[in-house]
Design a protein around this motif. Structure first.
Motif, mmCIF file in Angstrom:
data_model
loop_
_atom_site.group_PDB
_atom_site.id
_atom_site.type_symbol
_atom_site.label_atom_id
_atom_site.label_comp_id
_atom_site.label_asym_id
_atom_site.label_seq_id
_atom_site.Cartn_x
_atom_site.Cartn_y
_atom_site.Cartn_z
ATOM 1 N N VAL A 16 0.953 -1.178 -0.012
ATOM 2 C CA VAL A 16 -0.058 0.027 -0.021
ATOM 3 C C VAL A 16 0.918 1.343 -0.119
ATOM 4 C CG1 VAL A 16 -1.850 1.362 1.235
ATOM 5 C CG2 VAL A 16 -1.852 -1.084 1.460
ATOM 6 N N LYS A 17 0.712 2.128 -1.022
ATOM 7 C CA LYS A 17 1.413 3.330 -1.233
ATOM 8 C C LYS A 17 0.398 4.523 -0.956
ATOM 9 C CE LYS A 17 5.267 1.579 -3.710
ATOM 10 N NZ LYS A 17 6.043 1.291 -5.044
ATOM 11 N N PHE A 18 0.884 5.735 -0.449
ATOM 12 C CA PHE A 18 0.039 6.864 -0.586
ATOM 13 C C PHE A 18 0.949 8.032 -1.132
ATOM 14 C CE2 PHE A 18 -1.303 4.884 3.554
ATOM 15 C CZ PHE A 18 -2.798 4.833 3.293
ATOM 16 N N PRO A 19 0.045 8.814 -2.117
ATOM 17 C CA PRO A 19 0.874 9.749 -2.866
ATOM 18 C C PRO A 19 1.282 10.946 -1.793
ATOM 19 C CG PRO A 19 -1.571 9.786 -3.295
ATOM 20 C CD PRO A 19 -1.319 8.600 -2.600
ATOM 21 N N ILE A 20 2.336 11.503 -2.040
ATOM 22 C CA ILE A 20 2.956 12.756 -1.503
ATOM 23 C C ILE A 20 2.744 13.904 -2.585
ATOM 24 C CG2 ILE A 20 4.858 14.023 -0.377
ATOM 25 C CD1 ILE A 20 5.825 11.077 0.358
ATOM 26 N N ARG A 21 1.927 14.737 -2.164
ATOM 27 C CA ARG A 21 1.828 15.978 -3.247
ATOM 28 C C ARG A 21 2.419 17.123 -2.836
ATOM 29 N NH1 ARG A 21 -2.469 14.416 -6.640
ATOM 30 N NH2 ARG A 21 -3.602 12.588 -5.959
ATOM 31 N N GLY A 22 2.683 18.200 -3.650
ATOM 32 C CA GLY A 22 3.260 19.262 -3.352
ATOM 33 C C GLY A 22 3.225 20.331 -4.442
ATOM 34 N N GLY A 23 3.699 21.248 -4.440
ATOM 35 C CA GLY A 23 3.634 22.421 -5.395
ATOM 36 C C GLY A 23 2.388 23.194 -5.380
ATOM 37 N N VAL A 24 2.189 24.226 -6.204
ATOM 38 C CA VAL A 24 1.099 24.897 -6.240
ATOM 39 C C VAL A 24 -0.192 24.256 -7.003
ATOM 40 C CG1 VAL A 24 0.083 27.011 -7.572
ATOM 41 C CG2 VAL A 24 2.511 26.982 -6.819
ATOM 42 N N LEU A 25 -0.039 23.279 -7.765
ATOM 43 C CA LEU A 25 -0.884 22.534 -8.406
ATOM 44 C C LEU A 25 -1.379 21.076 -7.278
ATOM 45 C CD1 LEU A 25 -0.406 23.075 -12.275
ATOM 46 C CD2 LEU A 25 -2.052 23.967 -10.720
ATOM 47 N N GLY A 26 -0.362 20.731 -6.546
ATOM 48 C CA GLY A 26 -0.675 19.759 -5.698
ATOM 49 C C GLY A 26 -0.492 18.426 -6.413
ATOM 50 N N LYS A 27 0.530 18.334 -7.324
ATOM 51 C CA LYS A 27 0.848 17.107 -8.159
ATOM 52 C C LYS A 27 1.809 16.247 -7.092
ATOM 53 C CE LYS A 27 1.074 19.428 -12.479
ATOM 54 N NZ LYS A 27 2.017 19.747 -13.825
ATOM 55 N N VAL A 28 1.218 14.850 -7.575
ATOM 56 C CA VAL A 28 2.061 13.921 -6.814
ATOM 57 C C VAL A 28 3.520 13.962 -7.312
ATOM 58 C CG1 VAL A 28 2.453 11.366 -6.738
ATOM 59 C CG2 VAL A 28 0.041 12.581 -7.037
ATOM 60 N N GLN A 29 4.424 14.029 -6.260
ATOM 61 C CA GLN A 29 5.988 14.239 -6.434
ATOM 62 C C GLN A 29 6.489 13.042 -5.966
ATOM 63 O OE1 GLN A 29 6.848 17.827 -4.158
ATOM 64 N NE2 GLN A 29 6.254 19.099 -5.869
ATOM 65 N N ASN A 30 5.875 12.459 -4.880
ATOM 66 C CA ASN A 30 6.642 10.859 -4.708
ATOM 67 C C ASN A 30 5.641 10.044 -3.934
ATOM 68 O OD1 ASN A 30 8.399 8.983 -3.952
ATOM 69 N ND2 ASN A 30 9.844 10.458 -3.174
ATOM 70 N N TYR A 31 5.842 8.899 -3.202
ATOM 71 C CA TYR A 31 4.834 8.005 -2.671
ATOM 72 C C TYR A 31 5.566 7.203 -1.513
ATOM 73 C CZ TYR A 31 2.219 7.644 -6.973
ATOM 74 O OH TYR A 31 1.287 7.883 -8.085
ATOM 75 N N PHE A 32 4.554 7.195 -0.505
ATOM 76 C CA PHE A 32 4.960 7.039 0.891
ATOM 77 C C PHE A 32 4.624 5.360 1.058
ATOM 78 C CE2 PHE A 32 3.687 5.978 5.345
ATOM 79 C CZ PHE A 32 4.940 5.569 5.841
ATOM 80 N N THR A 33 5.381 4.541 1.094
ATOM 81 C CA THR A 33 4.929 2.935 1.197
ATOM 82 C C THR A 33 4.755 2.711 2.748
ATOM 83 O OG1 THR A 33 6.567 2.398 -0.690
ATOM 84 C CG2 THR A 33 5.601 0.594 0.814
ATOM 85 N N ALA A 34 3.346 2.361 3.128
ATOM 86 C CA ALA A 34 2.844 2.295 4.352
ATOM 87 C C ALA A 34 2.870 0.732 4.522
ATOM 88 C CB ALA A 34 1.531 2.723 4.707
ATOM 89 N N VAL A 35 2.798 -0.096 3.713
ATOM 90 C CA VAL A 35 2.921 -1.361 3.800
ATOM 91 C C VAL A 35 3.526 -2.167 2.716
ATOM 92 C CG1 VAL A 35 1.436 -3.533 4.091
ATOM 93 C CG2 VAL A 35 0.884 -1.680 5.127
ATOM 94 N N GLU A 36 4.393 -2.953 2.781
ATOM 95 C CA GLU A 36 5.385 -3.521 1.673
ATOM 96 C C GLU A 36 5.397 -5.047 1.640
ATOM 97 O OE1 GLU A 36 9.380 -2.388 -0.876
ATOM 98 O OE2 GLU A 36 9.157 -1.658 1.039
ATOM 99 N N ASN A 37 5.073 -5.577 0.439
ATOM 100 C CA ASN A 37 5.219 -7.034 0.392
ATOM 101 C C ASN A 37 4.845 -7.983 1.308
ATOM 102 O OD1 ASN A 37 5.919 -8.936 -1.467
ATOM 103 N ND2 ASN A 37 7.823 -9.086 -0.710
ATOM 104 N N VAL A 38 3.620 -7.508 1.857
ATOM 105 C CA VAL A 38 3.131 -8.511 3.305
ATOM 106 C C VAL A 38 2.369 -9.710 2.749
ATOM 107 C CG1 VAL A 38 1.367 -8.353 5.105
ATOM 108 C CG2 VAL A 38 3.128 -6.346 4.842
ATOM 109 N N SER A 39 2.789 -10.679 3.447
ATOM 110 C CA SER A 39 2.000 -11.954 2.921
ATOM 111 C C SER A 39 1.890 -12.573 4.299
ATOM 112 C CB SER A 39 2.741 -13.116 2.069
ATOM 113 O OG SER A 39 3.219 -12.308 0.839
ATOM 114 N N PHE A 40 0.787 -13.482 4.482
ATOM 115 C CA PHE A 40 0.212 -14.236 5.690
ATOM 116 C C PHE A 40 -0.837 -15.168 5.407
ATOM 117 C CE2 PHE A 40 -2.274 -10.305 6.135
ATOM 118 C CZ PHE A 40 -3.588 -10.589 6.695
ATOM 119 N N VAL A 41 -1.123 -16.147 6.025
ATOM 120 C CA VAL A 41 -2.157 -16.907 6.206
ATOM 121 C C VAL A 41 -3.108 -17.153 7.310
ATOM 122 C CG1 VAL A 41 -2.856 -19.552 5.696
ATOM 123 C CG2 VAL A 41 -1.064 -18.574 4.408
#
Length: 276
Positions: A16-41
């Motif tokens: 799960v990734k969340f966009p990081i926005r910035g600038g006057v127009l609020g464009k996506v500049q990067n992503y924050f990875t909150a959950v990465e490659n999680v597997s379980f049963v």
């Protein structure tokens, strides 16, 4: 569909990734990875606890499973059948069943998760009425579950503000069971409650698990609660699973340094310089 030999839930490579926005127009500049490659049963009838400090991604993980947070990538199955765009796409379900038919979530704060403008009858019957169930049948189911969570039938005509925190969480549990799910996702369900009430809610969940054959994913940072309740444990750190295994093994003989520090942080009572 829910055969004993088939896991209740299989999660593979969930990110799960969340966009990081910035600038006057609020464009996506990067992503924050909150959950990465999680597997379980999650095995049928078992309680799987996911532990870790605040901000490690526990809540984001379970919210992504019910569509409250979009997955960036990953797959998961319910009782062996793949889930695609919120629908169970296996041959046994005909592509018609929603994830919410099998999986329900109970949130951390019972004060904000109940609509203050609706009566308890409206809150409890809404999931069934939305599925085309007759009003009389939905109300009968609501009365049945109120009794099961030890609340009076008269509660149906009241509003959420008329109940204590523990009673509201019981109402949330009753609501989650209205559609007869097979899996409950419990997100810190006792953290907003008094200690004595916490024990009551935990006993209720365990009783319901045994009575209805539920499988439970239990999110918590309270290691004492996890120790008392869980069959299996996943330890999360900065969006990753760093340790997993049977609860009695992970909590008594942790292998990862983070798990060791997490357990060492649990408060203990000392008398005459000795731990009890």
């Amino acid at each position: 569909m829910a055969q004993e030999s088939v896991p209740a839930m299989e999660v593979s490579g969930l990110t799960v990734k969340f966009p990081i926005r910035g600038g006057v127009l609020g464009k996506v500049q990067n992503y924050f990875t909150a959950v990465e490659n999680v597997s379980f049963v999650l095995e049928p009838g078992k309680i799987l606890s996911i532990v870790g400090e605040s901000g490690c991604g526990k809540s984001t993980l379970v919210k992504s499973l019910v569509g409250l947070v979009p997955m960036d990538s990953g797959e998961f199955k319910l009782f062996g059948e793949p889930v695609v765009k919120g629908r169970i796409a296996g041959k046994n379900s005909g592509g018609e069943r929603r994830v919410s038919d099998l999986v329900q979530m109970i949130f951390q704060d019972p004060f904000s998760s109940l609509n203050p403008r609706q009566t308890i009858a409206e809150i409890l019957t809404a999931p069934l009425l939305a599925r085309g169930v007759k009003v009389a049948d939905a109300e009968a189911r609501a009365r049945e579950l109120l009794e099961r969570v030890s609340l009076p039938v008269e509660a149906l005509q009241k509003f959420p503000h008329e109940f204590s925190g523990g009673q509201r969480q019981r109402l949330c549990i009753a609501r989650s069971l209205m559609v007869k799910p097979k899996i409950l996702l419990c997100d810190e369900v006792t953290s907003a409650l008094d200690v004595s009430v916490q024990a009551q809610i935990l006993h209720l969940l365990d009783d319901l698990r045994n009575e209805f054959g539920l499988s439970i994913v239990f999110i918590s940072h309270d290691m004492q609660v996890v120790r008392a309740l869980s069959d299996d444990v996943l330890v999360m750190y900065f969006g990753h699973i760093v340790e997993r295994g049977a609860a009695d093994v992970v909590l008594t003989n942790p292998q990862h340094e983070y798990t060791q520090k997490l357990l060492a942080s649990v408060p203990t009572i000392k008398r005459n310089g000795k731990k009890d």
